[in-house]
Motif scaffolding. Structure first.
Motif, PDB file in Angstrom:
ATOM      1  N   GLU A 163      -5.140  -7.091  19.559  1.00 37.17           N
ATOM      2  CA  GLU A 163      -5.605  -7.535  18.243  1.00 37.17           C
ATOM      3  C   GLU A 163      -4.652  -7.093  17.149  1.00 37.17           C
ATOM      4  OE1 GLU A 163      -9.671  -6.644  17.249  1.00 37.17           O
ATOM      5  OE2 GLU A 163     -10.164  -6.551  19.368  1.00 37.17           O
ATOM      6  N   ALA A 164      -4.073  -5.893  17.340  1.00 40.15           N
ATOM      7  CA  ALA A 164      -3.207  -5.327  16.311  1.00 40.15           C
ATOM      8  C   ALA A 164      -2.301  -4.278  16.929  1.00 40.15           C
ATOM      9  CB  ALA A 164      -4.048  -4.694  15.206  1.00 40.15           C
ATOM     10  N   GLU A 165      -1.166  -4.064  16.270  1.00 38.56           N
ATOM     11  CA  GLU A 165      -0.261  -2.979  16.635  1.00 38.56           C
ATOM     12  C   GLU A 165      -0.335  -1.950  15.519  1.00 38.56           C
ATOM     13  OE1 GLU A 165       4.485  -2.139  17.441  1.00 38.56           O
ATOM     14  OE2 GLU A 165       3.775  -4.206  17.283  1.00 38.56           O
ATOM     15  N   ARG A 166      -0.610  -0.704  15.880  1.00 44.81           N
ATOM     16  CA  ARG A 166      -0.769   0.361  14.886  1.00 44.81           C
ATOM     17  C   ARG A 166       0.550   1.063  14.648  1.00 44.81           C
ATOM     18  NH1 ARG A 166      -1.694   5.721  15.631  1.00 44.81           N
ATOM     19  NH2 ARG A 166      -2.257   5.387  17.801  1.00 44.81           N
ATOM     20  N   GLY A 167       0.814   1.357  13.369  1.00 50.00           N
ATOM     21  CA  GLY A 167       1.983   2.115  12.976  1.00 50.00           C
ATOM     22  C   GLY A 167       1.580   3.458  12.400  1.00 50.00           C
ATOM     23  N   ALA A 168       2.397   3.971  11.524  1.00 51.72           N
ATOM     24  CA  ALA A 168       2.187   5.289  10.921  1.00 51.72           C
ATOM     25  C   ALA A 168       1.033   5.259   9.919  1.00 51.72           C
ATOM     26  CB  ALA A 168       3.464   5.720  10.200  1.00 51.72           C
ATOM     27  N   PRO A 169       0.427   6.419   9.675  1.00 49.12           N
ATOM     28  CA  PRO A 169      -0.585   6.498   8.611  1.00 49.12           C
ATOM     29  C   PRO A 169       0.045   6.177   7.253  1.00 49.12           C
ATOM     30  CG  PRO A 169      -0.620   8.478   9.987  1.00 49.12           C
ATOM     31  CD  PRO A 169       0.609   7.696  10.369  1.00 49.12           C
ATOM     32  N   VAL A 170      -0.773   5.685   6.353  1.00 50.60           N
ATOM     33  CA  VAL A 170      -0.336   5.443   4.972  1.00 50.60           C
ATOM     34  C   VAL A 170      -0.320   6.797   4.271  1.00 50.60           C
ATOM     35  CG1 VAL A 170      -0.952   4.348   2.786  1.00 50.60           C
ATOM     36  CG2 VAL A 170      -1.222   3.098   4.936  1.00 50.60           C
ATOM     37  N   THR A 171       0.809   7.167   3.710  1.00 54.66           N
ATOM     38  CA  THR A 171       0.933   8.477   3.064  1.00 54.66           C
ATOM     39  C   THR A 171       0.180   8.501   1.732  1.00 54.66           C
ATOM     40  OG1 THR A 171       2.914   7.900   1.817  1.00 54.66           O
ATOM     41  CG2 THR A 171       3.235   8.764   4.073  1.00 54.66           C
ATOM     42  N   GLY A 172      -0.073   9.698   1.255  1.00 56.48           N
ATOM     43  CA  GLY A 172      -0.717   9.849  -0.043  1.00 56.48           C
ATOM     44  C   GLY A 172       0.106   9.228  -1.159  1.00 56.48           C
ATOM     45  N   SER A 173       1.437   9.340  -1.084  1.00 57.26           N
ATOM     46  CA  SER A 173       2.276   8.757  -2.143  1.00 57.26           C
ATOM     47  C   SER A 173       2.269   7.233  -2.069  1.00 57.26           C
ATOM     48  CB  SER A 173       3.704   9.306  -2.100  1.00 57.26           C
ATOM     49  OG  SER A 173       4.316   9.002  -0.862  1.00 57.26           O
ATOM     50  N   GLU A 174       2.229   6.663  -0.863  1.00 60.91           N
ATOM     51  CA  GLU A 174       2.125   5.201  -0.739  1.00 60.91           C
ATOM     52  C   GLU A 174       0.789   4.728  -1.330  1.00 60.91           C
ATOM     53  OE1 GLU A 174       4.555   4.003   3.279  1.00 60.91           O
ATOM     54  OE2 GLU A 174       2.691   5.134   3.536  1.00 60.91           O
ATOM     55  N   TYR A 175      -0.272   5.447  -0.998  1.00 61.28           N
ATOM     56  CA  TYR A 175      -1.597   5.068  -1.472  1.00 61.28           C
ATOM     57  C   TYR A 175      -1.711   5.242  -2.997  1.00 61.28           C
ATOM     58  CZ  TYR A 175      -6.675   4.977  -1.907  1.00 61.28           C
ATOM     59  OH  TYR A 175      -7.957   4.675  -2.276  1.00 61.28           O
ATOM     60  N   SER A 176      -1.168   6.305  -3.528  1.00 62.66           N
ATOM     61  CA  SER A 176      -1.291   6.573  -4.964  1.00 62.66           C
ATOM     62  C   SER A 176      -0.399   5.680  -5.814  1.00 62.66           C
ATOM     63  CB  SER A 176      -1.023   8.054  -5.273  1.00 62.66           C
ATOM     64  OG  SER A 176       0.308   8.375  -4.961  1.00 62.66           O
ATOM     65  N   ALA A 177       0.462   4.851  -5.178  1.00 65.91           N
ATOM     66  CA  ALA A 177       1.308   3.923  -5.922  1.00 65.91           C
ATOM     67  C   ALA A 177       0.509   2.710  -6.412  1.00 65.91           C
ATOM     68  CB  ALA A 177       2.468   3.450  -5.050  1.00 65.91           C
ATOM     69  N   ALA A 178      -0.786   2.696  -6.108  1.00 66.55           N
ATOM     70  CA  ALA A 178      -1.629   1.543  -6.479  1.00 66.55           C
ATOM     71  C   ALA A 178      -1.774   1.416  -7.986  1.00 66.55           C
ATOM     72  CB  ALA A 178      -2.991   1.693  -5.832  1.00 66.55           C
ATOM     73  N   PRO A 179      -1.881   0.169  -8.453  1.00 68.52           N
ATOM     74  CA  PRO A 179      -2.120  -0.041  -9.884  1.00 68.52           C
ATOM     75  C   PRO A 179      -3.551   0.338 -10.234  1.00 68.52           C
ATOM     76  CG  PRO A 179      -2.260  -2.114  -8.712  1.00 68.52           C
ATOM     77  CD  PRO A 179      -1.828  -1.079  -7.705  1.00 68.52           C
TER      78      PRO A 179
END
Length: 136
Positions: free
Chosen positions: A117-133
């Motif tokens: 169904e899906a291929e899993r990669g790395a966790p989303v880092t806090g800095s990637e997540y906090s880049a949200a508008p």
């Protein structure tokens, strides 16, 4: 025609797939020759998937709350109830709730013949997540 309720009880999303608390209700699973799958996924504030891709792509339809979605190399987008997101086959992405709001979406995808169904990669880092508008 067959009418049924959820085929399985609500389950916690696997911790290797999700950072934070999330729950999954299976709505439709592949059966017979069908490869169609639909899940309702409910994310607690701040919860999000790991980076992942789907062999045939995915459609997300937000039914409640507000969240975030990002494709690898792209900007983070705010999504809310009524929004639909189409993710291309093989496109690496993540999605989840906003930092302060629950979010529920329908996840619709086709399962490959080999059951993937899906291929899993790395966790989303806090800095990637906090880049949200900021959410409006």
């Amino acid at each position: 025609m067959r009418v049924s309720r959820f085929s399985r009880p609500t389950a916690a999303a696997p911790s290797e797939w999700v950072e934070g608390a999330a729950w999954v209700d299976e709505i439709a699973a592949p059966e017979g020759r069908s490869r169609f799958r639909v899940d309702s996924v409910h994310f607690a504030p701040g919860a999000r998937t790991a980076w992942h891709s789907h062999p045939f792509g995915q459609v997300l339809y937000v039914t409640h709350g507000a969240g975030l979605v990002q494709s690898r190399g792209g900007e983070v987008h705010s999504i809310s109830a009524g929004d639909s997101v189409r993710i291309a086959p093989g496109e690496w992405h993540w999605h989840g709730a906003s930092p302060t709001t629950f979010m529920t979406h329908l996840a619709i995808q086709e399962v490959a013949d080999d059951g993937i169904e899906a291929e899993r990669g790395a966790p989303v880092t806090g800095s990637e997540y906090s880049a949200a508008p900021p959410l409006h």
